[in-house]
Write a protein that holds these residues in place. Structure first.
Motif, PDB file in Angstrom:
ATOM      1  N   ILE A 293      -0.364  -1.121   8.864  1.00 36.75           N
ATOM      2  CA  ILE A 293      -1.604  -1.878   9.040  1.00 36.75           C
ATOM      3  C   ILE A 293      -1.295  -3.355   9.222  1.00 36.75           C
ATOM      4  O   ILE A 293      -1.848  -4.034  10.102  1.00 36.75           O
ATOM      5  N   ASP A 294      -0.394  -3.880   8.365  1.00 31.97           N
ATOM      6  CA  ASP A 294      -0.007  -5.289   8.499  1.00 31.97           C
ATOM      7  C   ASP A 294       0.597  -5.569   9.879  1.00 31.97           C
ATOM      8  O   ASP A 294       0.325  -6.607  10.493  1.00 31.97           O
ATOM      9  N   LEU A 295       1.396  -4.631  10.366  1.00 31.77           N
ATOM     10  CA  LEU A 295       2.040  -4.805  11.669  1.00 31.77           C
ATOM     11  C   LEU A 295       1.005  -4.833  12.783  1.00 31.77           C
ATOM     12  O   LEU A 295       1.104  -5.645  13.716  1.00 31.77           O
ATOM     13  N   ILE A 296       0.017  -3.954  12.695  1.00 30.85           N
ATOM     14  CA  ILE A 296      -1.053  -3.938  13.704  1.00 30.85           C
ATOM     15  C   ILE A 296      -1.756  -5.292  13.744  1.00 30.85           C
ATOM     16  O   ILE A 296      -2.029  -5.846  14.818  1.00 30.85           O
TER      17      ILE A 296
ATOM     18  N   ASP B 297      -5.490  -0.134  21.691  1.00 31.35           N
ATOM     19  CA  ASP B 297      -4.158  -0.628  22.066  1.00 31.35           C
ATOM     20  C   ASP B 297      -3.074   0.289  21.494  1.00 31.35           C
ATOM     21  O   ASP B 297      -3.237   0.860  20.405  1.00 31.35           O
ATOM     22  N   ALA B 298      -1.972   0.385  22.219  1.00 26.46           N
ATOM     23  CA  ALA B 298      -0.864   1.243  21.794  1.00 26.46           C
ATOM     24  C   ALA B 298      -0.032   0.565  20.710  1.00 26.46           C
ATOM     25  O   ALA B 298       0.258  -0.634  20.791  1.00 26.46           O
ATOM     26  N   LEU B 299       0.345   1.336  19.700  1.00 22.28           N
ATOM     27  CA  LEU B 299       1.287   0.864  18.691  1.00 22.28           C
ATOM     28  C   LEU B 299       2.712   0.952  19.247  1.00 22.28           C
ATOM     29  O   LEU B 299       2.949   1.680  20.211  1.00 22.28           O
TER      30      LEU B 299
ATOM     31  N   HIS C 248      -0.789  13.266  20.868  1.00 18.96           N
ATOM     32  CA  HIS C 248       0.498  13.943  21.035  1.00 18.96           C
ATOM     33  C   HIS C 248       0.923  13.954  22.501  1.00 18.96           C
ATOM     34  O   HIS C 248       0.157  14.346  23.384  1.00 18.96           O
ATOM     35  N   GLY C 249       2.150  13.511  22.725  1.00 21.08           N
ATOM     36  CA  GLY C 249       2.674  13.429  24.073  1.00 21.08           C
ATOM     37  C   GLY C 249       2.388  12.109  24.762  1.00 21.08           C
ATOM     38  O   GLY C 249       2.917  11.844  25.851  1.00 21.08           O
ATOM     39  N   TYR C 250       1.560  11.266  24.144  1.00 19.54           N
ATOM     40  CA  TYR C 250       1.202   9.991  24.764  1.00 19.54           C
ATOM     41  C   TYR C 250       1.553   8.794  23.881  1.00 19.54           C
ATOM     42  O   TYR C 250       1.918   7.732  24.376  1.00 19.54           O
ATOM     43  N   GLY C 251       1.417   8.945  22.570  1.00 17.71           N
ATOM     44  CA  GLY C 251       1.708   7.828  21.687  1.00 17.71           C
ATOM     45  C   GLY C 251       0.645   7.669  20.625  1.00 17.71           C
ATOM     46  O   GLY C 251      -0.218   8.536  20.430  1.00 17.71           O
ATOM     47  N   THR C 252       0.719   6.544  19.930  1.00 18.28           N
ATOM     48  CA  THR C 252      -0.231   6.250  18.857  1.00 18.28           C
ATOM     49  C   THR C 252      -0.968   4.969  19.206  1.00 18.28           C
ATOM     50  O   THR C 252      -0.372   3.983  19.651  1.00 18.28           O
ATOM     51  N   TYR C 253      -2.287   4.989  18.982  1.00 16.77           N
ATOM     52  CA  TYR C 253      -3.141   3.872  19.381  1.00 16.77           C
ATOM     53  C   TYR C 253      -3.993   3.418  18.202  1.00 16.77           C
ATOM     54  O   TYR C 253      -4.273   4.195  17.280  1.00 16.77           O
ATOM     55  N   VAL C 254      -4.406   2.181  18.253  1.00 14.82           N
ATOM     56  CA  VAL C 254      -5.323   1.684  17.231  1.00 14.82           C
ATOM     57  C   VAL C 254      -6.631   2.449  17.365  1.00 14.82           C
ATOM     58  O   VAL C 254      -7.160   2.618  18.464  1.00 14.82           O
TER      59      VAL C 254
END
Length: 252
Positions: free
Chosen positions: A28-31, A40-42, A76-82
């Motif tokens: 969370i801090d990093l975001i 937005d993508a992490l 899944h297969g794309y990434g992690t996003y906010v």
């Protein structure tokens, strides 16, 4: 690649105990530090591992927990996003506990939901009475006409949209999310408990009274109309509660 940072320590307010932040806290801090917004993508998983100095399993478990809260969206297969859902993540838990209360024949829980919405809308409608433009009023009139034309079968959709249009021009996104949250939970439970319904023409008439007050730019009249609308909903809940008590005691 960002330099690995030494994690700060946190203080737990309830006990005063000092604890080190969890991997979830640090993500969370990093975001926040990266100034990422909803959608937005992490950073990719390997980069999160390097930045935080933790294992792949720790990152995955942390992301899974954050997804449950609607903070991130793992695709899944794309990434992690906010995450973009924000308060929507509260709905499953609120619905679960409300359903448990209803199954224990406690109508108060539905009353509580209506009271929260009534408090929100009774204050906001005064602002709307002064802020809505003629174009906003026209949109409300079109939705009211659709509500009247589609009958009880189409009521839920038009009713909800009417209430959204009352407050969208105020620009308070948090309020709209809260209203949507309580609306969703209430509507799911309403059908489940078989609560008495109001005559459709009466519903249309009530919304027409709200719109007339807004058209006249009369905050007091608008607030009174909204209060009458929610008082009617509360009365239906009370009738349902009375039916349950009669059934339980064999007097119905």
């Amino acid at each position: 690649m960002p330099a690995q940072r030494k994690p700060p320590v946190s203080v737990v307010p309830e006990s005063g105990a000092v604890r080190r932040p969890t991997v979830q806290d640090r993500i969370i801090d990093l975001i926040v530090e990266l100034d990422l917004g909803p959608g937005d993508a992490l950073p990719a998983e390997p980069e999160l591992m390097r930045t935080l100095g933790v294992s792949r399993n720790s990152v995955r478990e942390a992301l899974k927990s954050l997804q449950a809260f609607g903070i991130v969206d793992v695709r899944h297969g794309y990434g992690t996003y906010v995450g973009t859902g924000q308060l929507r993540a509260m709905a499953p838990g609120l619905l679960f506990h409300t359903r448990l209360a209803v199954r224990r024949q406690n109508p108060r829980v539905l009353r509580d939901i209506v009271e929260v919405r009534a408090l929100l809308e009774s204050g906001l409608i005064r602002q709307s009475a002064l802020a809505l433009t003629p174009g906003d009023i026209d949109l409300l009139q079109a939705e009211l006409d659709a509500l009247a034309a589609d009958g009880d079968a189409g009521r839920a959709g038009h009713d909800r949209r009417f209430h959204e249009l009352l407050y969208e021009p105020l620009g308070n996104a948090l309020v709209l999310q809260l209203i949507a949250l309580f609306w969703d939970v209430y509507r799911q439970l309403e059908g489940e408990v078989g609560k008495p319904r109001t005559d459709h023409e009466h519903v249309v008439r009530q919304h027409g009274q709200v719109l007339a007050a807004l058209r006249a730019k009369d905050p007091d009249r608008a607030a009174a109309s909204i209060a009458e609308h929610f008082a009617d909903v509360t009365a239906r809940i009370d009738r349902w509660g009375a039916q349950m008590r009669d059934t339980a005691t064999g007097t119905g």
